[in-house]
Design a protein around this motif. Structure first.
Motif, PDB file in Angstrom:
ATOM      1  N   GLU A 489      41.295  44.452  32.955  1.00  0.00           N
ATOM      2  CA  GLU A 489      40.274  44.022  31.989  1.00  0.00           C
ATOM      3  C   GLU A 489      39.936  42.540  32.109  1.00  0.00           C
ATOM      4  O   GLU A 489      38.780  42.142  32.147  1.00  0.00           O
ATOM      5  CB  GLU A 489      40.779  44.261  30.557  1.00  0.00           C
ATOM      6  N   GLU A 490      40.992  41.740  32.136  1.00  0.00           N
ATOM      7  CA  GLU A 490      40.780  40.297  32.022  1.00  0.00           C
ATOM      8  C   GLU A 490      39.988  39.754  33.209  1.00  0.00           C
ATOM      9  O   GLU A 490      38.983  39.063  33.041  1.00  0.00           O
ATOM     10  CB  GLU A 490      42.136  39.594  31.923  1.00  0.00           C
ATOM     11  N   ALA A 491      40.440  40.110  34.411  1.00  0.00           N
ATOM     12  CA  ALA A 491      39.771  39.604  35.614  1.00  0.00           C
ATOM     13  C   ALA A 491      38.362  40.191  35.725  1.00  0.00           C
ATOM     14  O   ALA A 491      37.420  39.510  36.132  1.00  0.00           O
ATOM     15  CB  ALA A 491      40.589  39.958  36.855  1.00  0.00           C
ATOM     16  N   PHE A 492      38.213  41.454  35.346  1.00  0.00           N
ATOM     17  CA  PHE A 492      36.922  42.126  35.471  1.00  0.00           C
ATOM     18  C   PHE A 492      35.869  41.464  34.581  1.00  0.00           C
ATOM     19  O   PHE A 492      34.780  41.090  35.035  1.00  0.00           O
ATOM     20  CB  PHE A 492      37.074  43.610  35.113  1.00  0.00           C
ATOM     21  N   PHE A 493      36.205  41.284  33.308  1.00  0.00           N
ATOM     22  CA  PHE A 493      35.200  40.716  32.398  1.00  0.00           C
ATOM     23  C   PHE A 493      35.006  39.215  32.618  1.00  0.00           C
ATOM     24  O   PHE A 493      33.904  38.698  32.418  1.00  0.00           O
ATOM     25  CB  PHE A 493      35.544  41.047  30.939  1.00  0.00           C
ATOM     26  N   ALA A 494      36.063  38.534  33.060  1.00  0.00           N
ATOM     27  CA  ALA A 494      35.904  37.106  33.391  1.00  0.00           C
ATOM     28  C   ALA A 494      34.895  36.954  34.521  1.00  0.00           C
ATOM     29  O   ALA A 494      34.050  36.050  34.514  1.00  0.00           O
ATOM     30  CB  ALA A 494      37.248  36.501  33.785  1.00  0.00           C
ATOM     31  N   ALA A 495      34.965  37.870  35.500  1.00  0.00           N
ATOM     32  CA  ALA A 495      34.041  37.808  36.636  1.00  0.00           C
ATOM     33  C   ALA A 495      32.602  38.014  36.167  1.00  0.00           C
ATOM     34  O   ALA A 495      31.691  37.298  36.586  1.00  0.00           O
ATOM     35  CB  ALA A 495      34.414  38.864  37.675  1.00  0.00           C
ATOM     36  N   LEU A 496      32.393  38.988  35.290  1.00  0.00           N
ATOM     37  CA  LEU A 496      31.030  39.247  34.807  1.00  0.00           C
ATOM     38  C   LEU A 496      30.498  38.063  34.004  1.00  0.00           C
ATOM     39  O   LEU A 496      29.331  37.685  34.129  1.00  0.00           O
ATOM     40  CB  LEU A 496      30.992  40.518  33.951  1.00  0.00           C
ATOM     41  N   GLN A 509      22.632  36.906  44.915  1.00  0.00           N
ATOM     42  CA  GLN A 509      22.844  37.806  46.049  1.00  0.00           C
ATOM     43  C   GLN A 509      24.021  38.731  45.721  1.00  0.00           C
ATOM     44  O   GLN A 509      24.866  38.385  44.895  1.00  0.00           O
ATOM     45  CB  GLN A 509      23.169  36.994  47.313  1.00  0.00           C
ATOM     46  N   PRO A 510      24.093  39.890  46.404  1.00  0.00           N
ATOM     47  CA  PRO A 510      25.227  40.791  46.150  1.00  0.00           C
ATOM     48  C   PRO A 510      26.589  40.090  46.268  1.00  0.00           C
ATOM     49  O   PRO A 510      27.488  40.346  45.467  1.00  0.00           O
ATOM     50  CB  PRO A 510      25.063  41.866  47.229  1.00  0.00           C
ATOM     51  N   ASP A 511      26.714  39.175  47.239  1.00  0.00           N
ATOM     52  CA  ASP A 511      27.995  38.476  47.404  1.00  0.00           C
ATOM     53  C   ASP A 511      28.342  37.594  46.210  1.00  0.00           C
ATOM     54  O   ASP A 511      29.514  37.330  45.948  1.00  0.00           O
ATOM     55  CB  ASP A 511      27.972  37.606  48.674  1.00  0.00           C
ATOM     56  N   ASP A 512      27.317  37.093  45.526  1.00  0.00           N
ATOM     57  CA  ASP A 512      27.580  36.279  44.333  1.00  0.00           C
ATOM     58  C   ASP A 512      28.316  37.113  43.286  1.00  0.00           C
ATOM     59  O   ASP A 512      29.154  36.607  42.545  1.00  0.00           O
ATOM     60  CB  ASP A 512      26.266  35.754  43.723  1.00  0.00           C
ATOM     61  N   LEU A 513      27.953  38.392  43.226  1.00  0.00           N
ATOM     62  CA  LEU A 513      28.590  39.302  42.272  1.00  0.00           C
ATOM     63  C   LEU A 513      29.956  39.757  42.784  1.00  0.00           C
ATOM     64  O   LEU A 513      30.976  39.612  42.104  1.00  0.00           O
ATOM     65  CB  LEU A 513      27.673  40.511  42.029  1.00  0.00           C
ATOM     66  N   LEU A 514      29.977  40.272  44.016  1.00  0.00           N
ATOM     67  CA  LEU A 514      31.227  40.826  44.560  1.00  0.00           C
ATOM     68  C   LEU A 514      32.300  39.746  44.694  1.00  0.00           C
ATOM     69  O   LEU A 514      33.483  39.988  44.432  1.00  0.00           O
ATOM     70  CB  LEU A 514      30.949  41.480  45.919  1.00  0.00           C
ATOM     71  N   GLY A 515      31.877  38.554  45.093  1.00  0.00           N
ATOM     72  CA  GLY A 515      32.827  37.451  45.268  1.00  0.00           C
ATOM     73  C   GLY A 515      33.511  37.055  43.967  1.00  0.00           C
ATOM     74  O   GLY A 515      34.662  36.614  43.960  1.00  0.00           O
ATOM     75  N   ARG A 516      32.786  37.226  42.846  1.00  0.00           N
ATOM     76  CA  ARG A 516      33.342  36.863  41.541  1.00  0.00           C
ATOM     77  C   ARG A 516      34.601  37.657  41.205  1.00  0.00           C
ATOM     78  O   ARG A 516      35.553  37.145  40.628  1.00  0.00           O
ATOM     79  CB  ARG A 516      32.301  37.110  40.442  1.00  0.00           C
ATOM     80  N   PHE A 517      34.586  38.946  41.556  1.00  0.00           N
ATOM     81  CA  PHE A 517      35.740  39.794  41.237  1.00  0.00           C
ATOM     82  C   PHE A 517      36.942  39.395  42.095  1.00  0.00           C
ATOM     83  O   PHE A 517      38.083  39.479  41.656  1.00  0.00           O
ATOM     84  CB  PHE A 517      35.386  41.272  41.443  1.00  0.00           C
ATOM     85  N   GLU A 518      36.665  38.955  43.309  1.00  0.00           N
ATOM     86  CA  GLU A 518      37.762  38.504  44.178  1.00  0.00           C
ATOM     87  C   GLU A 518      38.346  37.202  43.649  1.00  0.00           C
ATOM     88  O   GLU A 518      39.557  37.014  43.625  1.00  0.00           O
ATOM     89  CB  GLU A 518      37.254  38.333  45.616  1.00  0.00           C
ATOM     90  N   SER A 524      41.694  39.739  47.934  1.00  0.00           N
ATOM     91  CA  SER A 524      40.572  40.288  48.692  1.00  0.00           C
ATOM     92  C   SER A 524      40.311  41.724  48.246  1.00  0.00           C
ATOM     93  O   SER A 524      41.243  42.502  48.056  1.00  0.00           O
ATOM     94  CB  SER A 524      40.891  40.268  50.188  1.00  0.00           C
ATOM     95  N   LEU A 525      39.046  42.050  48.064  1.00  0.00           N
ATOM     96  CA  LEU A 525      38.695  43.420  47.667  1.00  0.00           C
ATOM     97  C   LEU A 525      37.897  44.117  48.765  1.00  0.00           C
ATOM     98  O   LEU A 525      37.257  45.142  48.527  1.00  0.00           O
ATOM     99  CB  LEU A 525      37.901  43.382  46.351  1.00  0.00           C
ATOM    100  N   ASP A 526      37.945  43.544  49.964  1.00  0.00           N
ATOM    101  CA  ASP A 526      37.189  44.093  51.102  1.00  0.00           C
ATOM    102  C   ASP A 526      37.389  45.596  51.271  1.00  0.00           C
ATOM    103  O   ASP A 526      36.428  46.353  51.408  1.00  0.00           O
ATOM    104  CB  ASP A 526      37.633  43.406  52.401  1.00  0.00           C
ATOM    105  N   GLU A 527      38.661  45.988  51.302  1.00  0.00           N
ATOM    106  CA  GLU A 527      38.980  47.398  51.536  1.00  0.00           C
ATOM    107  C   GLU A 527      38.426  48.275  50.415  1.00  0.00           C
ATOM    108  O   GLU A 527      37.846  49.336  50.651  1.00  0.00           O
ATOM    109  CB  GLU A 527      40.503  47.589  51.641  1.00  0.00           C
ATOM    110  N   PHE A 528      38.621  47.790  49.197  1.00  0.00           N
ATOM    111  CA  PHE A 528      38.150  48.537  48.027  1.00  0.00           C
ATOM    112  C   PHE A 528      36.625  48.711  48.089  1.00  0.00           C
ATOM    113  O   PHE A 528      36.097  49.801  47.872  1.00  0.00           O
ATOM    114  CB  PHE A 528      38.565  47.793  46.753  1.00  0.00           C
ATOM    115  N   TYR A 529      35.931  47.630  48.394  1.00  0.00           N
ATOM    116  CA  TYR A 529      34.468  47.697  48.482  1.00  0.00           C
ATOM    117  C   TYR A 529      34.039  48.675  49.576  1.00  0.00           C
ATOM    118  O   TYR A 529      33.098  49.447  49.409  1.00  0.00           O
ATOM    119  CB  TYR A 529      33.875  46.305  48.753  1.00  0.00           C
ATOM    120  N   LYS A 530      34.741  48.623  50.707  1.00  0.00           N
ATOM    121  CA  LYS A 530      34.394  49.506  51.834  1.00  0.00           C
ATOM    122  C   LYS A 530      34.566  50.974  51.459  1.00  0.00           C
ATOM    123  O   LYS A 530      33.719  51.813  51.750  1.00  0.00           O
ATOM    124  CB  LYS A 530      35.274  49.173  53.046  1.00  0.00           C
TER     125      LYS A 530
END
Ligand code: ZN
Length: 535
Positions: A489-496, A509-518, A524-530
């Motif tokens: 919860e904490e990391a997820f909502f902090a990223a948003l 850009q998409p990376d601006d969003l995806l990078g926030r969660f990392e 790294s969330l590379d594998e999860f995203y893939k």
């Protein structure tokens, strides 16, 4: 927008046992409209005055803000929030003058566009988009009568296969940091039988009780620095069409006096004419000014966290409108708390006839499909779609994204946000059941068609509405739900919250969003995203 195909969701929601929306009308309280003169007002005659001296070729840095003075623009914001608009470095001001015909089927207008080239490239020419001219989604026509650049008449050219491009030549390239003023005289005709036109939503249409005008003025295209060119993709027959920078807008909107007006931005002055009514509007930073002129509608209002929600509906839709209103209030309060504050004074909701869409989002306003209202409408889908469109105020209106290259960036996040609303305003069980319905749809689809990437471009879904809804809306929402589980919860909502705070009023850009969660999870969330087909 909300895909109407989504109606299958209605069947799922019918299984939900809890009451998703109450049915308690709130009394309408009319806000007094200030007299003209209390606020700075635009005076923009419909025809350019030939005696005006031409504007300077190179504008000073403050010119955009001179054309759209900050003091007036500030009034579009909530009273308790002040933004230093100067630090936002707005590069674009639209001064719009619009007159709707007596029958509400056509208009004459003028756009005075003051811009500064905020990119690092020289602009060889200027590309404006005339979105309503597209035969798909809009189905109207736009005619351009005259274009002046810095006071000089130029020969503009209609470009792109759907003629939604207006290429304006420049005597010399507009260098980075330089400014220009473009004056465009134009007129438009609304679709009058949108329901008979194939793949036309009804967003630029005259219907029985309303004239709906989405994205009706020439909008400067987005400059893509990576490709060194204007964003020039024709309007596809799927999803959304408009990709635009935030701009400051001041408008003078005239229509027959029998009509009420719902619009992006705030009405700061109103005056009557001979059978007409004129409203002065300022938007603050906005990607569009969409409006609905309507006859015989009811409205109700309520203030949530300093923002007035005004809900417009047909008199025989009292019950459905009450559900929409409640869902909108719950969603606004929830998203304010979880994502960061919606900054504007108002958000308006209008029911109009829509075809192939449950709702469509615009800055500070959204449309809801009339067919969802009334005893035959799917009331639970209606409330879910309302929360979805409200979430677009964060993901689309406040933070822009390339709706062609990465439609998932706003749609998937928005549909997950509606699930969040269901979880909080309904119950965890209700949200879980809808998520399971999404899962079944995705499994069925991918069982037959094979796996598809959530982050695929809109083009790859062309002519495949079912695939678009299933992969981007359903699988996309499930992706965000799984990501929340994955990082907590904490990391997820902090990223948003960080994503919103850093990119509001801009394009992300998409990376601006995806990078926030990392960043927020420190991994790294590379594998999860893939695994999920997101990149
Ligand atoms: Zn949407």
């Amino acid at each position: 927008m909300t895909r109407l195909l989504f109606l299958c969701l209605g069947l799922l929601l019918l299984l939900v046992s809890c009451t998703l929306a109450g049915n308690n009308p709130v009394a309408s309280t009319q806000t007094p409209v200030p007299e003209v003169g209390e606020q700075p007002t635009a005076t923009l005659p419909l025809a350019p005055d030939a005696t005006e001296p031409p504007a300077e070729t190179i504008l000073g840095e403050d010119t955009v803000l001179t054309a759209c003075p900050l003091e007036a623009q500030q009034s579009a914001f909530r009273d308790d929030l002040t933004f230093d608009l100067e630090t936002l470095e707005m590069d674009l001001c639209y001064e719009l003058d619009f007159t709707l015909s007596t029958d509400g089927t056509r208009f004459d207008a003028r756009a005075l566009v003051t811009m500064q080239n905020g990119s690092e490239d020289d602009w060889p020419d200027l590309l404006f988009r005339l979105y309503p001219h597209a035969a798909v989604l809009f189905g109207g026509t736009i005619e351009v009568k005259q274009v002046l650049v810095n006071g000089e008449a130029v020969t503009s050219e209609r470009v792109l296969e759907d003629e939604t491009g207006l290429l304006v030549p420049l005597a010399a390239p507009l260098a980075a940091g330089e400014g220009a003023v473009v004056d465009i005289l134009f007129s438009g005709e609304l679709a009058t039988e949108a329901e008979r036109q194939e793949r036309v939503y009804g967003i630029f249409a005259r219907s029985e009780n309303a004239a709906t005008l989405a994205s009706w003025f020439p909008m400067l295209a987005v400059w893509n620095e990576a490709d060194n060119r204007w964003f020039d993709v024709p309007v596809l027959g799927e999803g959304d069409a408009v990709f635009a920078e935030s701009a400051l807008i001041r408008a003078r909107l005239t229509g027959p006096e029998r009509f009420d007006l719902a619009t992006s931005g705030l009405i700061v002055g109103t005056e009557g004419g001979e059978g007409t009514i004129t409203h002065e509007v300022v938007t603050g930073p906005a990607r569009d000014l969409t409006m609905v002129w309507m006859e015989g509608y009811e409205q109700r209002e309520d203030t949530i966290d300093g923002t007035l929600i005004r809900n417009w509906y047909r008199p025989d839709h009292e019950d459905s409108a009450a559900r929409v209103f409640q869902s909108a209030r719950e969603a606004l309060a929830l998203f304010n708390e979880r994502f960061g504050p919606y900054p504007f004074e108002e958000v308006e909701i209008v029911e109009v006839p829509l075809h192939g869409a449950g709702g469509v989002e615009y800055p500070q306003l959204f449309l809801m499909a009339q067919e969802l209202y009334g005893p035959r409408g799917d009331q639970q889908f209606l409330t879910f779609a309302t929360a979805h469109e409200m979430a677009h105020q964060w993901w689309y209106s406040m933070i822009g994204n390339n709706i062609n290259a990465a439609p998932w960036q706003d749609e998937a996040l928005t549909n997950w946000s509606a699930l969040l609303w269901l979880e909080e305003a309904g119950s965890e069980e209700a949200a879980e059941r809808v998520a399971q319905g999404f899962e079944r749809s995705v499994e069925q689809f991918e069982g037959g068609e094979g796996e598809e990437e959530i982050s695929a471009p809109l083009e790859s879904f062309r002519g495949r509405s079912g695939a678009y809804a299933t992969i981007v809306y359903f699988k996309g929402a499930l992706f965000f739900a799984a990501l929340r589980e994955e990082i907590g919860e904490e990391a997820f909502f902090a990223a948003l919250r960080d994503y919103y705070a850093d990119h509001r009023f801009a394009i992300a850009q998409p990376d601006d969003l995806l990078g926030r969660f990392e960043e927020s999870s420190g991994r790294s969330l590379d594998e999860f995203y893939k695994e999920w087909g997101v990149e």
